[in-house]
Structures are given as C-alpha cells and as structure tokens.
Design a protein around this motif. Structure first.
Motif, PDB file in Angstrom:
ATOM      1  N   ILE A   1     -10.552  12.343   9.160  1.00 17.77           N
ATOM      2  CA  ILE A   1      -9.305  12.980   8.724  1.00 17.77           C
ATOM      3  C   ILE A   1      -9.548  14.451   8.370  1.00 17.77           C
ATOM      4  O   ILE A   1      -8.761  15.328   8.742  1.00 17.77           O
ATOM      5  N   GLU A   2     -10.636  14.716   7.657  1.00  9.51           N
ATOM      6  CA  GLU A   2     -10.950  16.092   7.293  1.00  9.51           C
ATOM      7  C   GLU A   2     -11.190  16.963   8.531  1.00  9.51           C
ATOM      8  O   GLU A   2     -10.824  18.136   8.572  1.00  9.51           O
ATOM      9  N   ALA A   3     -11.805  16.382   9.551  1.00  7.73           N
ATOM     10  CA  ALA A   3     -12.059  17.116  10.787  1.00  7.73           C
ATOM     11  C   ALA A   3     -10.738  17.503  11.461  1.00  7.73           C
ATOM     12  O   ALA A   3     -10.596  18.618  11.987  1.00  7.73           O
ATOM     13  N   TYR A   4      -9.774  16.596  11.429  1.00 10.06           N
ATOM     14  CA  TYR A   4      -8.484  16.898  12.047  1.00 10.06           C
ATOM     15  C   TYR A   4      -7.656  17.841  11.173  1.00 10.06           C
ATOM     16  O   TYR A   4      -6.816  18.580  11.691  1.00 10.06           O
TER      17      TYR A   4
ATOM     18  N   VAL B   1       0.827  -1.207   0.000  1.00  9.82           N
ATOM     19  CA  VAL B   1       0.000   0.000   0.000  1.00  9.82           C
ATOM     20  C   VAL B   1       0.862   1.258   0.000  1.00  9.82           C
ATOM     21  O   VAL B   1       0.516   2.278  -0.598  1.00  9.82           O
ATOM     22  N   ALA B   2       2.007   1.170   0.679  1.00  2.59           N
ATOM     23  CA  ALA B   2       2.862   2.345   0.866  1.00  2.59           C
ATOM     24  C   ALA B   2       3.714   2.686  -0.359  1.00  2.59           C
ATOM     25  O   ALA B   2       4.301   3.775  -0.419  1.00  2.59           O
TER      26      ALA B   2
ATOM     27  N   LEU C   1      -1.937   7.469   4.544  1.00  2.00           N
ATOM     28  CA  LEU C   1      -2.912   7.217   5.604  1.00  2.00           C
ATOM     29  C   LEU C   1      -4.250   6.786   5.012  1.00  2.00           C
ATOM     30  O   LEU C   1      -4.869   5.804   5.444  1.00  2.00           O
ATOM     31  N   ARG C   2      -4.690   7.519   4.003  1.00  2.00           N
ATOM     32  CA  ARG C   2      -5.971   7.190   3.366  1.00  2.00           C
ATOM     33  C   ARG C   2      -5.908   5.840   2.636  1.00  2.00           C
ATOM     34  O   ARG C   2      -6.891   5.096   2.603  1.00  2.00           O
ATOM     35  N   SER C   3      -4.762   5.538   2.065  1.00  2.00           N
ATOM     36  CA  SER C   3      -4.635   4.283   1.318  1.00  2.00           C
ATOM     37  C   SER C   3      -4.723   3.073   2.242  1.00  2.00           C
ATOM     38  O   SER C   3      -5.197   2.003   1.838  1.00  2.00           O
TER      39      SER C   3
ATOM     40  N   LEU D   1       2.181   8.658  10.668  1.00  2.00           N
ATOM     41  CA  LEU D   1       1.705   9.200   9.391  1.00  2.00           C
ATOM     42  C   LEU D   1       0.886  10.471   9.600  1.00  2.00           C
ATOM     43  O   LEU D   1       1.019  11.436   8.843  1.00  2.00           O
ATOM     44  N   ALA D   2       0.033  10.467  10.630  1.00  2.00           N
ATOM     45  CA  ALA D   2      -0.763  11.663  10.919  1.00  2.00           C
ATOM     46  C   ALA D   2       0.121  12.835  11.303  1.00  2.00           C
ATOM     47  O   ALA D   2      -0.131  13.983  10.921  1.00  2.00           O
ATOM     48  N   GLU D   3       1.196  12.538  12.026  1.00  2.00           N
ATOM     49  CA  GLU D   3       2.137  13.590  12.418  1.00  2.00           C
ATOM     50  C   GLU D   3       2.878  14.133  11.209  1.00  2.00           C
ATOM     51  O   GLU D   3       3.035  15.349  11.043  1.00  2.00           O
ATOM     52  N   LYS D   4       3.339  13.237  10.337  1.00  2.00           N
ATOM     53  CA  LYS D   4       4.045  13.658   9.130  1.00  2.00           C
ATOM     54  C   LYS D   4       3.135  14.458   8.196  1.00  2.00           C
ATOM     55  O   LYS D   4       3.613  15.321   7.458  1.00  2.00           O
TER      56      LYS D   4
END
Length: 204
Positions: free
Chosen positions: A197-200, A85-86, A97-99, A150-153
């Motif tokens: 994800i959009e909310a964050y 996936v990556a 992240l989405r993948s 991933l969220a941090e990056k």
C-alpha cells in the motif's frame, strides 16, 4: 439463500422444511470445512444431521448443490465479517482497506484456524461450470471489486493493480498456512500488505 424443492408441500411440512434444510446445511458445512468437500460423503452428512438420504435430496438436488449452498452460507458469513470491519470507516477508505487485511491476518494467526474456506474449495472445484465453483468465482470477483473500489477512493495509484496484489497476498497467506502453520509466511501478511500500500501511495 437456501432453495428447498417441492413448493407444493402442506403448510405444516413447509414450516418444518427450513429446520431440516438448515440442519443439513450446518452439518455439511462443518464436515466440509474440517475434512474437505471430496472427502465427505452423503452418508456421513445425513448421519451427522440425524436424517436420511431421501430427505437430503428432497431439499438439495445433489451433493454438488449442497456444496454450493454451504459456500453461499460461508460467503454470507465472510461479507458479514467485512461489514463489521467497515463500521466507522466510511470516510476513510485507506483505513478501511488496511482493516480488511488486519482482519484476515488476525484470523490466520489463530492457532486453531484451519484456513480460508474459499481457498480450500477453489482447489477442490477446478471445473468452471460446477455450482460450487460459480459461488466461489462470484465471491472472489466481488472481493476484487471491493478492494479496487477502496483503493480508488483512497486515491492510490493504479487501484486495480494494487487490489490484485492485496488479493494475491491474502490468497498466498491462506495457502501457505497449510504448509507452515500460523507462524510461517502467512504471519507476514499485514506487514507485506502495508508495504505494498505504501508503495502505491508513493506513486501518486
């Protein structure tokens, strides 16, 4: 990944050992996956693997250790899927992240998908010190770290909280699959994860 006991065997026996151990592991993995760890007995495993109980115990100290070995194999398979996936997304952590979510959603949506083995096993092995539980806990902890990283990056707000939310959605989708099937709430995994994800993103 496998730890076969009895390292003093002859070279000929040692060369045959991986084949026997892998056959046992393959048979047990399939049976555990389809029927559950508690429902499958040693007799059924050795019959499926075309071997004997003494042979099984030569390579695995107990059914618990065999269960843990099967889960290590499953964890390795899960990481291999995530590695695929990556590919090509090293510079786009948000897409990565989405993948991951999309990959899980695709698997869950398949009519023949029987559920996420790592969630099945967690229900069957509630004891924290159980060898299988230790494998599960390690896998889930690594997943949590990976999602947080991933969220941090991706410079999303509160990466740890977002990662926990995504992991809850994945786990929830896997569990609801058993009650409602692939057309039930689990079918909303991608949409729910995107909304989270959009909310964050909006909090940045």
């Amino acid at each position: 990944m496998l730890t076969a006991r009895g390292s003093t065997r002859s070279h000929c026996s040692a060369s045959a050992a991986p084949k026997v151990a892998e056959r046992l592991l393959a048979a047990a993995s399939e049976l555990f996956y389809r029927q559950g760890f508690r429902a499958v007995g040693v007799e059924q495993i050795v019959r499926e693997a075309r071997t004997t109980k003494p042979t099984l115990y030569r390579y695995f100290a107990s059914k618990d250790e065999l269960s843990a070995a099967c889960l290590r194999k499953q964890a390795a398979s899960e990481w291999a899927i995530l590695a695929q996936v990556a590919i090509g997304l090293a510079d786009d952590p948000l897409a990565h992240l989405r993948s991951i979510i999309m990959s899980v959603a695709r698997r869950i949506s398949h009519p023949d998908y029987p559920g996420w083995p790592m969630t099945h096993a967690a229900i069957e092995f509630p004891q924290q010190g159980h060898p299988a539980r230790q494998v599960l806990d390690g896998f889930k902890a690594q997943m949590r770290v990976m999602l947080t990283d991933l969220a941090e990056k991706a410079a999303l707000s509160d990466p740890g909280s977002l990662a926990d939310g995504l992991l809850l959605l994945i786990e929830g989708a896997a569990v609801s699959l058993h009650s409602f099937g692939s057309d039930g709430p689990s079918n909303a995994l991608s949409e729910a994860a995107d909304a989270l994800i959009e909310a964050y993103k909006a909090r940045r």
